[in-house]
Design a protein around this motif. Sequence first.
Motif, PDB file in Angstrom:
ATOM      1  N   ALA A  49       0.828  -1.208   0.000  1.00  0.00           N
ATOM      2  CA  ALA A  49       0.000   0.000   0.000  1.00  0.00           C
ATOM      3  C   ALA A  49       0.862   1.258   0.000  1.00  0.00           C
ATOM      4  O   ALA A  49       0.556   2.244  -0.671  1.00  0.00           O
ATOM      5  N   GLN A  50       1.952   1.229   0.752  1.00  0.00           N
ATOM      6  CA  GLN A  50       2.843   2.382   0.802  1.00  0.00           C
ATOM      7  C   GLN A  50       3.496   2.635  -0.545  1.00  0.00           C
ATOM      8  O   GLN A  50       3.616   3.788  -0.983  1.00  0.00           O
ATOM      9  N   LEU A  51       3.910   1.586  -1.244  1.00  0.00           N
ATOM     10  CA  LEU A  51       4.531   1.747  -2.556  1.00  0.00           C
ATOM     11  C   LEU A  51       3.539   2.302  -3.567  1.00  0.00           C
ATOM     12  O   LEU A  51       3.899   3.134  -4.412  1.00  0.00           O
ATOM     13  N   LYS A  52       2.293   1.848  -3.503  1.00  0.00           N
ATOM     14  CA  LYS A  52       1.275   2.407  -4.399  1.00  0.00           C
ATOM     15  C   LYS A  52       1.088   3.889  -4.125  1.00  0.00           C
ATOM     16  O   LYS A  52       0.960   4.685  -5.050  1.00  0.00           O
ATOM     17  N   GLN A  53       1.086   4.256  -2.847  1.00  0.00           N
ATOM     18  CA  GLN A  53       0.927   5.659  -2.492  1.00  0.00           C
ATOM     19  C   GLN A  53       2.121   6.483  -2.965  1.00  0.00           C
ATOM     20  O   GLN A  53       1.954   7.600  -3.467  1.00  0.00           O
ATOM     21  N   LEU A  58     -13.104   1.791   1.171  1.00  0.00           N
ATOM     22  CA  LEU A  58     -12.492   1.455   2.457  1.00  0.00           C
ATOM     23  C   LEU A  58     -12.522  -0.050   2.705  1.00  0.00           C
ATOM     24  O   LEU A  58     -11.572  -0.613   3.267  1.00  0.00           O
ATOM     25  N   LYS A  59     -13.576  -0.700   2.285  1.00  0.00           N
ATOM     26  CA  LYS A  59     -13.669  -2.142   2.472  1.00  0.00           C
ATOM     27  C   LYS A  59     -12.590  -2.869   1.683  1.00  0.00           C
ATOM     28  O   LYS A  59     -11.969  -3.817   2.177  1.00  0.00           O
ATOM     29  N   GLU A  60     -12.353  -2.425   0.450  1.00  0.00           N
ATOM     30  CA  GLU A  60     -11.301  -3.054  -0.353  1.00  0.00           C
ATOM     31  C   GLU A  60      -9.939  -2.863   0.295  1.00  0.00           C
ATOM     32  O   GLU A  60      -9.100  -3.777   0.294  1.00  0.00           O
ATOM     33  N   LYS A  61      -9.699  -1.684   0.856  1.00  0.00           N
ATOM     34  CA  LYS A  61      -8.425  -1.445   1.536  1.00  0.00           C
ATOM     35  C   LYS A  61      -8.292  -2.309   2.787  1.00  0.00           C
ATOM     36  O   LYS A  61      -7.232  -2.876   3.070  1.00  0.00           O
ATOM     37  N   LEU A  62      -9.360  -2.403   3.552  1.00  0.00           N
ATOM     38  CA  LEU A  62      -9.320  -3.222   4.762  1.00  0.00           C
ATOM     39  C   LEU A  62      -9.090  -4.688   4.426  1.00  0.00           C
ATOM     40  O   LEU A  62      -8.387  -5.397   5.155  1.00  0.00           O
ATOM     41  N   GLU A  63      -9.656  -5.142   3.334  1.00  0.00           N
ATOM     42  CA  GLU A  63      -9.441  -6.532   2.929  1.00  0.00           C
ATOM     43  C   GLU A  63      -7.987  -6.777   2.537  1.00  0.00           C
ATOM     44  O   GLU A  63      -7.452  -7.871   2.737  1.00  0.00           O
ATOM     45  N   LEU A  78      -2.644   4.488   5.468  1.00  0.00           N
ATOM     46  CA  LEU A  78      -2.526   3.658   4.278  1.00  0.00           C
ATOM     47  C   LEU A  78      -3.888   3.125   3.843  1.00  0.00           C
ATOM     48  O   LEU A  78      -4.114   2.867   2.657  1.00  0.00           O
ATOM     49  N   ILE A  79      -4.792   2.959   4.789  1.00  0.00           N
ATOM     50  CA  ILE A  79      -6.140   2.468   4.473  1.00  0.00           C
ATOM     51  C   ILE A  79      -7.037   3.608   4.010  1.00  0.00           C
ATOM     52  O   ILE A  79      -7.724   3.490   2.993  1.00  0.00           O
ATOM     53  N   THR A  80      -7.030   4.712   4.725  1.00  0.00           N
ATOM     54  CA  THR A  80      -7.942   5.807   4.392  1.00  0.00           C
ATOM     55  C   THR A  80      -7.456   6.643   3.226  1.00  0.00           C
ATOM     56  O   THR A  80      -8.253   7.221   2.496  1.00  0.00           O
ATOM     57  N   GLY A  81      -6.134   6.717   3.038  1.00  0.00           N
ATOM     58  CA  GLY A  81      -5.596   7.621   2.037  1.00  0.00           C
ATOM     59  C   GLY A  81      -5.466   9.018   2.610  1.00  0.00           C
ATOM     60  O   GLY A  81      -5.677   9.247   3.805  1.00  0.00           O
ATOM     61  N   PRO A  82      -5.108   9.996   1.771  1.00  0.00           N
ATOM     62  CA  PRO A  82      -4.932  11.356   2.274  1.00  0.00           C
ATOM     63  C   PRO A  82      -6.267  11.962   2.692  1.00  0.00           C
ATOM     64  O   PRO A  82      -7.321  11.567   2.221  1.00  0.00           O
ATOM     65  N   GLY A  83      -6.192  12.912   3.587  1.00  0.00           N
ATOM     66  CA  GLY A  83      -7.405  13.591   4.025  1.00  0.00           C
ATOM     67  C   GLY A  83      -7.587  13.494   5.523  1.00  0.00           C
ATOM     68  O   GLY A  83      -6.879  12.777   6.232  1.00  0.00           O
ATOM     69  N   ARG A  84      -8.576  14.233   6.013  1.00  0.00           N
ATOM     70  CA  ARG A  84      -8.854  14.282   7.450  1.00  0.00           C
ATOM     71  C   ARG A  84      -9.376  12.939   7.930  1.00  0.00           C
ATOM     72  O   ARG A  84     -10.259  12.345   7.308  1.00  0.00           O
ATOM     73  N   LEU A  85      -8.847  12.473   9.067  1.00  0.00           N
ATOM     74  CA  LEU A  85      -9.267  11.178   9.586  1.00  0.00           C
ATOM     75  C   LEU A  85     -10.717  11.224  10.040  1.00  0.00           C
ATOM     76  O   LEU A  85     -11.435  10.227   9.920  1.00  0.00           O
ATOM     77  N   TYR A 113     -17.333   1.352  11.433  1.00  0.00           N
ATOM     78  CA  TYR A 113     -18.498   0.492  11.163  1.00  0.00           C
ATOM     79  C   TYR A 113     -18.066  -0.777  10.431  1.00  0.00           C
ATOM     80  O   TYR A 113     -18.493  -1.886  10.786  1.00  0.00           O
ATOM     81  N   LEU A 114     -17.216  -0.643   9.434  1.00  0.00           N
ATOM     82  CA  LEU A 114     -16.762  -1.814   8.682  1.00  0.00           C
ATOM     83  C   LEU A 114     -15.949  -2.758   9.559  1.00  0.00           C
ATOM     84  O   LEU A 114     -16.090  -3.981   9.487  1.00  0.00           O
ATOM     85  N   ILE A 115     -15.099  -2.192  10.420  1.00  0.00           N
ATOM     86  CA  ILE A 115     -14.264  -3.035  11.294  1.00  0.00           C
ATOM     87  C   ILE A 115     -15.124  -3.768  12.309  1.00  0.00           C
ATOM     88  O   ILE A 115     -14.972  -4.975  12.527  1.00  0.00           O
ATOM     89  N   LEU A 116     -16.044  -3.056  12.946  1.00  0.00           N
ATOM     90  CA  LEU A 116     -16.886  -3.688  13.957  1.00  0.00           C
ATOM     91  C   LEU A 116     -17.824  -4.717  13.328  1.00  0.00           C
ATOM     92  O   LEU A 116     -18.127  -5.749  13.949  1.00  0.00           O
ATOM     93  N   LYS A 117     -18.262  -4.450  12.115  1.00  0.00           N
ATOM     94  CA  LYS A 117     -19.108  -5.427  11.427  1.00  0.00           C
ATOM     95  C   LYS A 117     -18.331  -6.707  11.153  1.00  0.00           C
ATOM     96  O   LYS A 117     -18.861  -7.823  11.318  1.00  0.00           O
TER      97      LYS A 117
END
Length: 1331
Positions: A436-440, A686-691, A705-712, A721-725
């Motif tokens: 993920a870091q290399l893609k970024q 986000l689901k694809e990244k988490l997978e 690395l999962i969320t990408g750039p931007g405010r958390l 929600y995706l993690i708890l699910k």
Amino acid sequence: MRRIFRRSKSQSTLKTNKPLPEIYDVPPVPSLPQNLRQLSLPLSVQSAPLPQSDRYPEPWVPSPETMSTDALPVVSPPVPEQQIPVTEKDSKIMAAYNVVNNTAQTSKREQKVDKIVTQMNKAITESSDNATNLNTWFMANSAVLSSAGSILANIDSKTVDTTITKFSETTKVVMDGLTALQQIHPFLGAAIFAFKGVISLTMTRIANNKKVLVLHATMQETLMVLFHVRGLKDPTTQVPGTNETVQGLLGGIIEEIAESIKETGSALDHYVKKGFLAKTLKSTIYEERLAGYAATFVKHKENLEHRLIISTARGVDTANDKLDEQGTRMKSMEDTQQQMLKMLQSLTTQREKEIQSFVTEYAGGAKSCIDDERLLSQLVQMSGESAEEIAGTVPGRLDNEKLMEKVQKNLTSELLENLNDALERNRRTFDRKLEAQLKQLKRIEQSIHEESNRVIDEFHRGPHDRIKDKELKAIWQYMGWKGSVKARHFVLGLHDHYAAQRTVLPSHQGQLEPTTPSVDAVTPTVEAMTPFPGTGGGTGVRKRVRREDLWALAYLNVSRVQPILEAVDDDGTGFISIKEVNDFTESRPSEWTLPVWLAYWSQGWHESMNRYKLKIALIMQLFLAEITQIKAENRVWAEEYMNDWGINRVDSLLRSLRAVNAVSGADDIKLKNFAQEYTVMEEQRLKEKLEEFRYVIDEVETVSLITGPGRLERYILPLLYLILKRHLAITKLAKNHIFNSEEFWSMSETIWYLFKALDERIINLVEIFKQTHVDEDQRLRSYALGLLYLPWKETSWNPNLVKFVPWPDSSNPTTAEVLSDVEQEEGQVTLDNLVYGPENYTELGALSYASEVIWDNTEESTAHSHPLVGPWSGYLQFPDGDISNAVDTTLSWIWVESVDEEGNVSGKCDTALLPLTLSGKMTSDHQIDWMLRTGENCTQIIGRFDADSQTIIGLQFDKTTIVNAEENDKKIGLQEQPDAGTKVFFCRTPVDVYRFRYTPEQLDVNPARVRWVFACQAVLYQVRQRAWSRSYFQTVLPERLQLVRFAAQHLAEERNWTPHSPYLPLSNEERSAFQVLLKVVPPTAARFYTDFARFQLSKNIIDFLGYSCDGCDKHIVGYMLSCLECVDDMFNHRIDLCSECMSNDTKTERFSHSVSHLMLRANDHIMHDGEMVHYFSKGKEVGLRVKKTFQQQKQMLLADMPSDSKLKLPETKCCYCLKPVSTPCWTCADCVIDTYVCDGCENGAVVKPASHHTEKHTLVRIHDSVVAETVDSPVEDSSETYTVLWEKIEGLEDRLNTQLASLETRFTAMETLLGRLVEATLRQQAVGERS
């Protein structure tokens, strides 16, 4: 032969084409005569100026006058042909020009050839330019590269901080050069990209651990050797004298270096995530492993230099500089692994040295230090870490005793962790992070490349030209903004822009028809010339608003400035840069217009977050309900997950988010549709990244690395929600499968690191607010609808605030959607999605450990290469373990696998409690020195081997290691205890019949008889065993069942559990019988049954982890009773008792508990915070009502009511046996009608209850009918509450003083003014009287 160029259809530049033999000297196109060149130029076009209205804000509408021919574009007439004499030379020139510009005759094949040639020429040109640029860069940065190559040579503990700064500066330069080198020679990319990814992932941790710098520097020095091939023109050239090319010669080692970089990066990633104390206790193991990685890169460097010398010496690209002539060539590092180890040890801090010295000299080893509460407290204090940090909890969650138990448990787990297994497990996660870091990094490099090209093209233009969105570019240009603008000015500018458009649109805008066909007929637009306010109607910005998007303008009002500002101002500084504008516009969906995107962030995002709030709350309710249904073996770990600090913070995050107010006059339906569309897209991303990361977040950096750039805060709720699910779906698997104990801990870590990333975001915002002189408390209250306020404010455990309960809320509008999502997730999750996998209790386990041990006296078993090799049996003192206090000795067997020429012995050993590994030596005179190890524990056997009698006689000594010596079987810090030696005796007798063997004393009395008796009993036993006779099982089965029961009872006693039938403490007789069984049952079978006892305990007993009885100070198991009256306001402190102590008065430092107090009991699970708060209130209400019922019943009986009285005694019957109930008894806190349970039925009812009551309902203990007086809690209990109240009062007082001071100033001014008025009035009266 010279070639002529002509232009093809598909190319805009000149291409190489067929030669023209009849034309050799063709002048360039610019030398054409002016009259001929004019024929090829396009017609001149002039634009008529648009009329402007002087009145603002009316739009310009074309009138019949303005629609005249004057308003149309003016097209210049073609130049008439002139009769000009044409010479022969002119004819040749015209012919050449026509050939060059004749596109009609170019075939498709020629076009393909042209394209290929162009690409080849472009690649050659770019490669040549890149090589030239790299050489220029290399010479310009030679001093920096030389400095980078000397980092390791100059590093020591005194200059390490300066070296870190130096490395941080030089690494950026080196990485730039490696990036350029990779563009020239792509086959080097595997190692270069791996290096860049690892450095970017771990670079920020150097300041926290200096030893990481050594590994980074060794990697960097190895890759800097690659600069020697910067002048290589063609890597595919064959090396003279070989069948390999330079690329083939270097390709293999490049791949090896890339793999070593990834492996080292994973090890560093694992290392830096460990706590300070854990790393210090295992510093020897970590340092040796890191030194091994460093030595690997030294070897890679030598191999790389060797291959480069070979390729250069054999003439490959001899025009390049020789390696020995390059002034920036790095100094070769020929140190061994020991020298690298010394370098790492030299970086040990003073605090680390003090801890290591304390452990070795004063504590006698890490294990003994951790086991001793006093030494452990000193160790924690010396480390500088808080006990809460080591325990993985927060202040106020656990009292000191429970806190130190958690610290002890975590450090023991760290100490016993197998490093190889841990690194292998971490590698899987690290590879996903690295990818993920290399893609970024590739996206960033591409973005920087495009940005640099665009900046160069627009160098002479204004800053607005760097904005990609045309509409925002026009607004930015009109407002005259530079590189950045105040965020509020920017948003207000947008508001004024769209407000002007809303003003100028006619009232019948909804009925306007498209003015042009085709495209506008499909997407109607409304045109408006909108000069900005205050401009006096100057040149406006033409904006084409789609009629279908006019609804969005209702959300762009002044009241919604703040959310739009937050959406664009990503860093929260209060200034919006051009980059933030571009990031904001580029992140919108491709089909969305800017007004719709702004409307979403004005209102839609907040509505989506509030919907996520409801969905997460429902997930937590389902989670709490699901825990009571999973397998008992998994229950304790699931309860730990739900009681973790991370789940508490989920609750505070949801409580912090405020509801959003609707916008009057807005079309909420359309906004909801757009918001739902974007929510689905983002959730899927986000689901694809988490997978990709298998839903595991193992550090803070993984979150970005999962969320990408931007405010958390933009992603925190959907991500949660995706993690708890996913966690809920995994928990559902726990109903049918037994999990590894680390599975739920891994899930807790994911939540923990997610909130640590959120904490870092909040800290950054608070620092920015302080720098801008803003009240951070008030600012966070309003920022992102207050989403971040409570996570920042609530830093301690407050159970009374938690709202999660195990029953769903029927009013939740997201119930159907969440249940559908959970069902879909449950169908996708399998055992393969588990991080640690399930535990397989169907395997033989301990029984398979002895599968290769051969006791038969056959040729196969006796044909060993050494007389010591083979099985041995005897008694051993058990070194340590769960039930070490239960026995002095245990029957054991030793299997000597091999003895080499130097006398090194290896093998294994098994006891009734756990297996051990065997290592040691045997001298030429048959003296033995063996070490038996199991994790942190070990024992030593020193004795003599008698080959004639096939016996081993010696002494056993206890040993303690400082660390888990799992590598190379090293003996670290062994402290011998010669006075504690115990005699041991081993022989070749099979362990199955060792129980019948005679003692040395019996042998001395009557050797023949004891041998004959032993032979008869042993043979008879073995015959029955092999025949599986009934008599054999009648002997064995009672022993095995008794062993399981005794082992379970003693394990419960060793774990300090409260008494719970049938696992009561062993009596003296039972303890003696247990010791005998461990001496006669074969050790492998005994260990199998003791393991089964552990499994039985985990299956049948609920362990209330972290809770101990305030009466007997033991860990509460089975069920727990909590006093409803002895509890503080925060629910942090209360009285908890076991079933044995519930009938006794108990006194603690905070409370004085009486048996008359109401007690709450949960039958089948641990009560969680929200559930506990609910039941404490409900239980107290029910309990007081029932006590009043018993009081009324007692009063009526004492009053001797007549038989004909209309008043009836209140019925208090047991819902099981239907018999009258009196105190003490139980009442249900869940049933609507007061339901009673007598003590007899509560202990074991054989019939079903007559009411709706079930065994899972929560009960309230009614000891008597006395209503205890309410006793206020001590002042200390509410100190936190009073502190908060005083802070609020002081804040109000300060504000009041400020306002009073302001009013006083105003009143003083008014008094002065009134005084002047009075004086003036008096003067006028005096003048009037005189006149």
